[in-house]
Design an enzyme around this catalytic site. Structure first.
Site, short mmCIF file in Angstrom:
data_model
loop_
_atom_site.label_atom_id
_atom_site.label_comp_id
_atom_site.label_asym_id
_atom_site.label_seq_id
_atom_site.Cartn_x
_atom_site.Cartn_y
_atom_site.Cartn_z
N SER A 131 0.84 -1.21 0.00
CA SER A 131 0.00 0.00 0.00
C SER A 131 0.87 1.25 0.00
O SER A 131 1.94 1.28 0.60
CB SER A 131 -0.88 0.00 1.25
OG SER A 131 -1.44 1.27 1.47
N TYR A 154 -2.16 5.46 -4.18
CA TYR A 154 -3.12 6.54 -3.89
C TYR A 154 -2.48 7.78 -4.50
O TYR A 154 -1.27 8.00 -4.34
CB TYR A 154 -3.29 6.75 -2.39
CG TYR A 154 -4.20 5.77 -1.70
CD1 TYR A 154 -5.46 5.48 -2.20
CD2 TYR A 154 -3.80 5.17 -0.50
CE1 TYR A 154 -6.31 4.59 -1.53
CE2 TYR A 154 -4.64 4.28 0.16
CZ TYR A 154 -5.89 4.00 -0.36
OH TYR A 154 -6.72 3.12 0.29
N THR A 180 -5.98 2.59 -6.74
CA THR A 180 -7.24 2.47 -5.99
C THR A 180 -8.12 3.67 -6.31
O THR A 180 -7.69 4.82 -6.15
CB THR A 180 -6.97 2.37 -4.48
OG1 THR A 180 -6.18 1.20 -4.26
CG2 THR A 180 -8.26 2.25 -3.69
N LYS A 277 -8.39 -0.65 -9.04
CA LYS A 277 -9.02 -1.31 -7.89
C LYS A 277 -10.15 -0.43 -7.34
O LYS A 277 -9.91 0.73 -7.00
CB LYS A 277 -7.99 -1.54 -6.79
CG LYS A 277 -8.57 -2.05 -5.48
CD LYS A 277 -7.45 -2.40 -4.52
CE LYS A 277 -7.93 -3.00 -3.23
NZ LYS A 277 -8.33 -2.02 -2.24
N HIS A 301 -13.50 -2.00 -1.25
CA HIS A 301 -12.54 -1.72 -0.18
C HIS A 301 -12.89 -2.53 1.08
O HIS A 301 -12.74 -2.06 2.20
CB HIS A 301 -12.56 -0.22 0.14
CG HIS A 301 -11.21 0.38 0.40
ND1 HIS A 301 -10.55 1.15 -0.52
CD2 HIS A 301 -10.40 0.35 1.48
CE1 HIS A 301 -9.40 1.56 -0.01
NE2 HIS A 301 -9.28 1.08 1.20
#
Ligand SMILES: Cc1cc2nc3c(=O)[nH]c(=O)nc-3n(C[C@H](O)[C@H](O)[C@H](O)COP(=O)(O)O)c2cc1C
Length: 402
Positions: A131, A154, A180, A277, A301
């Protein structure tokens, strides 16, 4: 005499297991056991951060129920003496149709954090997704894992920083970029709000009491170096050095203006496989296919963003029908058993991705916990394939499900 002989024939004392982690894991027969162990071992605020979801938590329940309520149409007498669950995803052969999805802040469950998960994934030959808000950096993870690695992005308001992260992932050998797209703003995770939960956890009277009743976790936490957002350590976006509510961080630092046209920009800085995603409709899957992405991950999520969003397993069939010839479809959310993986593949998914399964395992038994859960999922996929009469993923067809 007869009674003694009868007793002797049935009494079997198990050898005493002195290693507490092995003892704990030996009793974990499935993911729900790992969840219970994690709940016992972790402070309440930490467990709720992992386990919790948005608002009334209906979507997280719908995700798991979506699998539970689907039933098989098992076939028999098909010679299942050799089972091969391997598949190809984004051009790479994988031993199972399974990806370890991104879960931010893994060090909150275990001091090794993402390193533990990445090493276990590499041992299993499965992709590990780091992440953006991981607590081990792109480079630290690459240093411990030569297995397949994906980077979850992100997009920060600071595009320069975002580009830098993508370039670092590329330089460190990450094979795919997973953008994402369901986090324009942060979902309302009410368990975290009630507990005043921050990352890293603030130490107040309630956390001291919570810590005191979870001494194993507390001892490991205070002995290890401070937890920060390792990928942006020292940067002005804030790296978690001071406690921050994740909602505030996401809402102030991430770019809510992100739109389809930004994919062109992303393509200009990343030329490898791109996964979107957070796709939750056929309409957006079509747009993703038109934009030329390599895969979509059907995801809400894990129910942590928009509550009452649809269960992802229900999206597989319509999305595969619409775009399955152009993009690979991954399904994410609610996978707790090998049989869930088989169901997703029967509906047309190329693979599934998991979040809580490995996070609970990390909390329950650290790196060995993650090995354990991957072993359970692998065995579960193989057993289910044998019991439904499929020897390869090509044989996991739609007619094996009601
Ligand atoms: C504790 C936790 C942290 C997460 N952090 C991230 C993250 O940083 N980025 C992301 O794209 N998804 C994140 N997710 C979502 C997961 O990648 C995944 O979509 C979700 O967990 C799937 O549902 P499951 O937990 O039922 O498997 C997180 C999920 C959990 C449970």
């Amino acid at each position: 005499m007869g009674m003694v002989e009868t007793l002797r024939s049935v009494i079997r004392f198990r050898p005493i297991e002195l290693d507490p982690v092995a003892r704990r894991l030996a009793k974990a027969a499935d993911v729900s056991d790992l969840r219970k162990i994690a709940e016992r071992r972790l402070p309440h605020g930490v467990f709720d951060y992992i386990d919790g979801a948005a608002e009334d938590e209906r979507t997280v329940v719908a995700n798991t129920e979506g699998y539970r309520t689907r039933t098989f149409r098992p076939r028999v007498l098909r010679d299942v003496s050799n089972i091969d669950p391997s598949t190809t995803l984004l051009g790479r052969r994988l031993p199972l149709p399974l990806v370890l999805g991104p879960t931010g802040f893994a060090r909150i469950a275990d001091p090794q954090g993402e390193l533990a998960v990445a090493r276990a994934a590499a041992r299993a030959g499965l992709p590990f997704t780091l992440s953006t808000i991981g607590t081990r950096s792109i480079e630290e993870v690459a240093a411990v894992s030569d297995g397949p690695k994906w980077f979850q992005l992100y997009v920060f308001r600071d595009r320069g920083l975002t580009k830098e992260l993508v370039e670092r992932a590329k330089a460190a050998g990450y094979e795919a970029l997973m953008l994402t797209v369901d986090t324009a703003v942060f979902g309302r995770r009410e368990r975290d709000i009630r507990r005043g939960f921050t990352l890293p956890p603030k130490i107040g009277l309630d956390t001291i009491i919570d810590g005191a009743v979870h001494p194993g976790w507390t001892w490991a936490f205070v002995r290890s170096e401070p937890i920060v957002f390792a990928n942006v350590a020292g940067r002005d976006v804030g790296d978690g050095t001071s406690a921050v509510a994740l909602a505030e961080y996401v809402n102030t630092q991430l770019d809510a203006s992100l739109s389809w046209k930004d994919l062109d920009w992303l393509r200009s800085v990343w030329d490898g496989p791109l996964v979107l995603k957070g796709i939750q409709t056929v309409a957006d899957a079509e747009l993703a296919a038109e934009a030329g992405v390599d895969a979509v991950s059907l995801s809400n999520h894990g129910g942590r963003q928009l509550d009452t969003a649809p269960a992802t397993v229900d999206l597989i069939e319509p999305v595969v029908q619409a775009v399955g010839d152009r993009v690979e479809v991954i399904c994410d959310g609610g996978v707790r058993r090998g049989s869930d993986v088989v169901k997703a593949v029967a509906l047309g998914a190329k693979a599934v991705s998991v979040g809580r399964a490995h996070f609970y395992a990390l909390g329950a038994g650290g790196e060995r916990g993650v090995d354990h859960v991957l072993g359970l999922l692998d065995a579960g996929v193989r057993r289910t394939m044998a019991l439904v009469g499929a020897t390869s993923v090509d044989e996991i067809t739609r007619d094996l499900l009601e």
